[in-house]
Write a protein that holds these residues in place. Structure first.
Motif, short mmCIF file in Angstrom:
data_model
loop_
_atom_site.label_atom_id
_atom_site.label_comp_id
_atom_site.label_asym_id
_atom_site.label_seq_id
_atom_site.Cartn_x
_atom_site.Cartn_y
_atom_site.Cartn_z
N SER A 1 0.82 -1.05 -0.01
CA SER A 1 0.04 0.06 -0.12
C SER A 1 0.71 1.30 0.02
O SER A 1 0.34 2.31 0.09
CB SER A 1 -0.94 0.00 1.24
OG SER A 1 -0.53 0.19 2.53
N ILE B 1 -1.44 6.70 -0.88
CA ILE B 1 -1.61 7.02 0.17
C ILE B 1 -3.21 6.47 0.73
O ILE B 1 -3.55 6.31 1.71
CB ILE B 1 -1.75 8.38 0.68
CG1 ILE B 1 0.00 8.91 0.67
CG2 ILE B 1 -2.21 9.12 1.93
CD1 ILE B 1 0.54 7.92 1.56
N THR C 1 -3.09 3.23 1.47
CA THR C 1 -2.29 3.10 2.85
C THR C 1 -3.47 3.35 3.86
O THR C 1 -3.68 2.62 4.98
CB THR C 1 -1.23 3.77 3.10
OG1 THR C 1 -0.36 3.68 2.06
CG2 THR C 1 -0.71 3.77 4.56
N SER C 2 -4.36 4.45 3.69
CA SER C 2 -5.43 4.87 4.59
C SER C 2 -6.28 3.87 4.87
O SER C 2 -6.71 3.45 6.00
CB SER C 2 -5.97 6.40 4.26
OG SER C 2 -5.01 7.18 4.18
N LEU D 1 -5.08 0.99 6.77
CA LEU D 1 -4.95 1.20 8.34
C LEU D 1 -6.21 1.40 8.97
O LEU D 1 -6.31 1.35 10.23
CB LEU D 1 -4.36 2.64 8.48
CG LEU D 1 -2.75 2.47 8.13
CD1 LEU D 1 -2.23 4.06 8.11
CD2 LEU D 1 -2.08 1.58 9.08
N CYS E 1 -8.30 4.02 8.88
CA CYS E 1 -8.60 5.34 9.26
C CYS E 1 -8.33 6.47 8.25
O CYS E 1 -7.64 6.14 7.23
CB CYS E 1 -7.08 5.55 10.35
SG CYS E 1 -7.48 6.92 11.47
N THR E 2 -9.45 7.24 8.28
CA THR E 2 -9.46 8.25 7.20
C THR E 2 -9.11 9.38 7.81
O THR E 2 -8.62 9.71 8.88
CB THR E 2 -10.59 8.25 6.46
OG1 THR E 2 -11.47 8.55 7.19
CG2 THR E 2 -10.90 6.77 5.62
N SER E 3 -9.09 10.64 7.04
CA SER E 3 -8.83 12.07 7.72
C SER E 3 -9.67 12.47 8.75
O SER E 3 -9.45 13.19 9.35
CB SER E 3 -8.54 13.01 6.52
OG SER E 3 -9.77 13.12 5.79
N GLN F 1 -3.66 -1.27 13.81
CA GLN F 1 -4.98 -1.69 13.28
C GLN F 1 -5.59 -2.93 13.48
O GLN F 1 -6.61 -3.21 13.35
CB GLN F 1 -4.83 -1.42 11.86
CG GLN F 1 -4.04 -2.69 10.99
CD GLN F 1 -2.62 -2.67 11.09
OE1 GLN F 1 -2.14 -1.80 11.78
NE2 GLN F 1 -2.06 -3.32 10.36
N PRO G 1 3.98 4.21 7.92
CA PRO G 1 2.85 4.45 7.23
C PRO G 1 2.10 5.31 7.66
O PRO G 1 1.05 5.91 7.10
CB PRO G 1 2.32 3.22 6.53
CG PRO G 1 3.55 2.38 6.55
CD PRO G 1 4.41 2.71 7.86
N TRP G 2 1.54 5.21 9.06
CA TRP G 2 0.62 6.09 9.82
C TRP G 2 0.93 7.62 9.48
O TRP G 2 0.07 8.39 9.38
CB TRP G 2 0.61 5.62 11.45
CG TRP G 2 -0.17 4.41 11.65
CD1 TRP G 2 0.49 3.31 11.92
CD2 TRP G 2 -1.51 4.45 11.56
NE1 TRP G 2 -0.79 2.36 11.96
CE2 TRP G 2 -1.59 3.13 12.10
CE3 TRP G 2 -2.61 5.32 11.71
CZ2 TRP G 2 -3.05 2.45 12.17
CZ3 TRP G 2 -3.97 4.81 11.87
CH2 TRP G 2 -3.91 3.46 12.08
N ALA H 1 -0.77 8.70 6.73
CA ALA H 1 -2.07 8.35 6.53
C ALA H 1 -2.80 9.32 7.18
O ALA H 1 -4.05 9.71 6.86
CB ALA H 1 -2.40 6.93 7.05
#
Length: 457
Positions: free
Chosen positions: A12, A16, A19-20, A23, A25-27, A136, A234-235, A238
């Motif tokens: 991933s 991005i 990746t998000s 994980l 999780c989004t913005s 995660q 990567p967090w 993200a």
């Protein structure tokens, strides 16, 4: 688990968005829509379970934090290590060797795929599960553990979204199983001493706290295929917020009786520019390396302010990027004075050895007078067994003591949920020009009747 789901992360890194999604999780976590959920069982505030003569343990994840936990459990009375699960065979073998070398029976092993831990959870000879995996996986594994009839002890943070925090609460209440986040900093000598001082009113009425996790960890970016940096890096590409809030916040929350007489009300958060990780990648890796293809968006320093229902304020900071000394910035301010850590210092209006205009850096007399009874009893053993100055060992010792004696744990699922929720709520606030975001009341009002964490004798 040291490297659970690693391939998915590596795949991933090129995008991005991917990746998000990986994980979970989004913005924004859309936290306002889940301020409350329907209760599915009884509250687990003060939960006690039948005494266990022997606590039978399974481990999910023994790559980094998990292997330390295995070592500590080998030094605890009344414990049997039944099973170990990790998808990386080398760390499984290492953990098994530790157990066998201590003279214990060889534990069974699992880890043929990402979800083989569920096969371990089918066993009926395990009472508790220690979860030390990438973030995660924390909530899904803790939920599966409780659903299988076992108590879940999960590394920090316990949840990465508000929805996950509610999943932990609802599952713990429905199953009547403990879900404790392994916030080891609550068991440090200094943090325990300050808790004792607060309970004795040394600082007067509490007004304000400060907590931080300031720990330069750019070197973890070089951990590409294994270890913490392989999944933690990567967090930073993200989300933008406080990625790791609980180390400083846990002790301050206990000082302030959060969920036990007060609770978090709302949070406002802002981040500095995100510059350090990209600069480090440019300096340390080839131009075409995957670390240089990530768009790092997490601010190098995040500062969040929490307001409690009783009006107290807490500043929480996160910085794992900039070059500076380590600090958890443990500070508690009351009407009679203040304690601050890193370095330890005290200033009191009444009861101090100096004017409150001057810091007292000599802790010897304070330790002699206010050392927590738990540290007085077990401090030497904790330091001998190690783990962040002994706090790791003492945390596990205390867990086993409570389970074997039918006593409630020092931390519960409501602590895990509230402390962890700072992560997603800070992300929401940063994305919304630092506008405040409400904390759910995970106790559903029972914080008003819950008893503060006592000073055990």
């Amino acid at each position: 688990m040291g490297d659970l789901n690693r391939r998915r992360f590596l795949q991933s890194m090129a995008a991005i968005a991917a990746t998000s999604a990986a994980l979970g999780c989004t913005s924004t976590t859309n936290s306002k829509s889940i301020l409350r959920t329907a209760q599915q069982g009884r509250s687990t505030l003060g939960l006690t379970v039948p005494k266990m003569d022997v606590v039978r343990v399974g481990f999910i994840g023994v790559g980094e934090r998990g292997v330390g936990a295995v070592k500590h459990f080998c030094h605890l009375d009344g414990v049997e290590i039944k099973a170990i699960c990790d998808t990386h065979q080398a760390v499984v073998d290492r953990a098994v060797k530790i157990v066998v070398d201590k003279g214990f029976k060889k534990p069974d092993t699992y880890g043929k795929n990402d979800h083989d831990y569920r096969r371990m959870l089918e066993r009926q000879d395990i009472d508790i599960v220690i979860i030390s995996t990438p973030w995660q996986w924390h909530t899904p594994m803790a939920v599966d553990t409780m659903e299988s009839g076992k108590h879940a002890f999960v590394e920090v943070p316990a949840a990465v979204t508000v929805e996950e925090a509610w999943q932990l609460v609802n599952t713990s209440e429905r199953t009547q199983k403990n879900c404790m986040m392994l916030e080891n900093v609550c068991y440090g000598r200094d943090e325990l001493m300050v808790l004792n001082m607060v309970r004795q009113g040394v600082f007067g009425e509490l007004l304000h706290g400060e907590a931080a996790y300031i720990h330069e960890l750019r070197w973890q970016m070089k951990e590409i295929n294994h270890k913490t940096g392989s999944w933690r890096t990567p967090w930073h590409a993200a989300v933008n917020g406080n990625l790791y809030p609980t180390h400083g916040l846990g002790p301050v929350s206990q000082y302030m009786n959060i969920n036990r007489g007060d609770r978090f009300d709302y949070i406002s958060s802002m981040s500095s520019p995100s510059l350090g990780r990209a600069a480090y990648a440019k300096k340390e890796f080839p131009a075409d390396h995957s670390r240089n293809k990530l768009n790092y968006i997490a601010g190098d320093m995040n500062t969040s302010i929490i307001k409690t229902v009783k009006g107290r304020s807490i500043m929480v900071q996160h910085d794992t990027t900039t070059p500076r000394p380590y600090s958890r910035h443990n500070l508690i301010q009351g009407t009679n004075g203040v304690f601050a850590g890193f370095p330890n210092r005290i200033a009191l209006e009444q009861g101090g050895s100096k004017s409150y205009h001057e810091w007292d850096y000599d802790m010897a007399d304070w330790y002699n007078k206010y050392d927590h009874p738990l540290w007085q009893k077990m401090g030497a053993e904790a330091e001998r067994n190690g783990g962040h100055g002994g706090m790791d060992f003492l945390m596990f010792w205390r867990i086993i003591f409570c389970l074997r004696n039918g006593e409630p744990l020092d931390q519960d699922v409501y602590d895990a949920a509230a402390w962890s929720a700072v992560f997603p709520l800070s992300v929401d606030s940063v994305a919304d020009r630092s506008n405040s975001k409400d904390f759910p009341d995970f106790t559903r009002g029972l914080w008003q009747q819950a008893k503060p964490l006592g000073i055990i004798s």
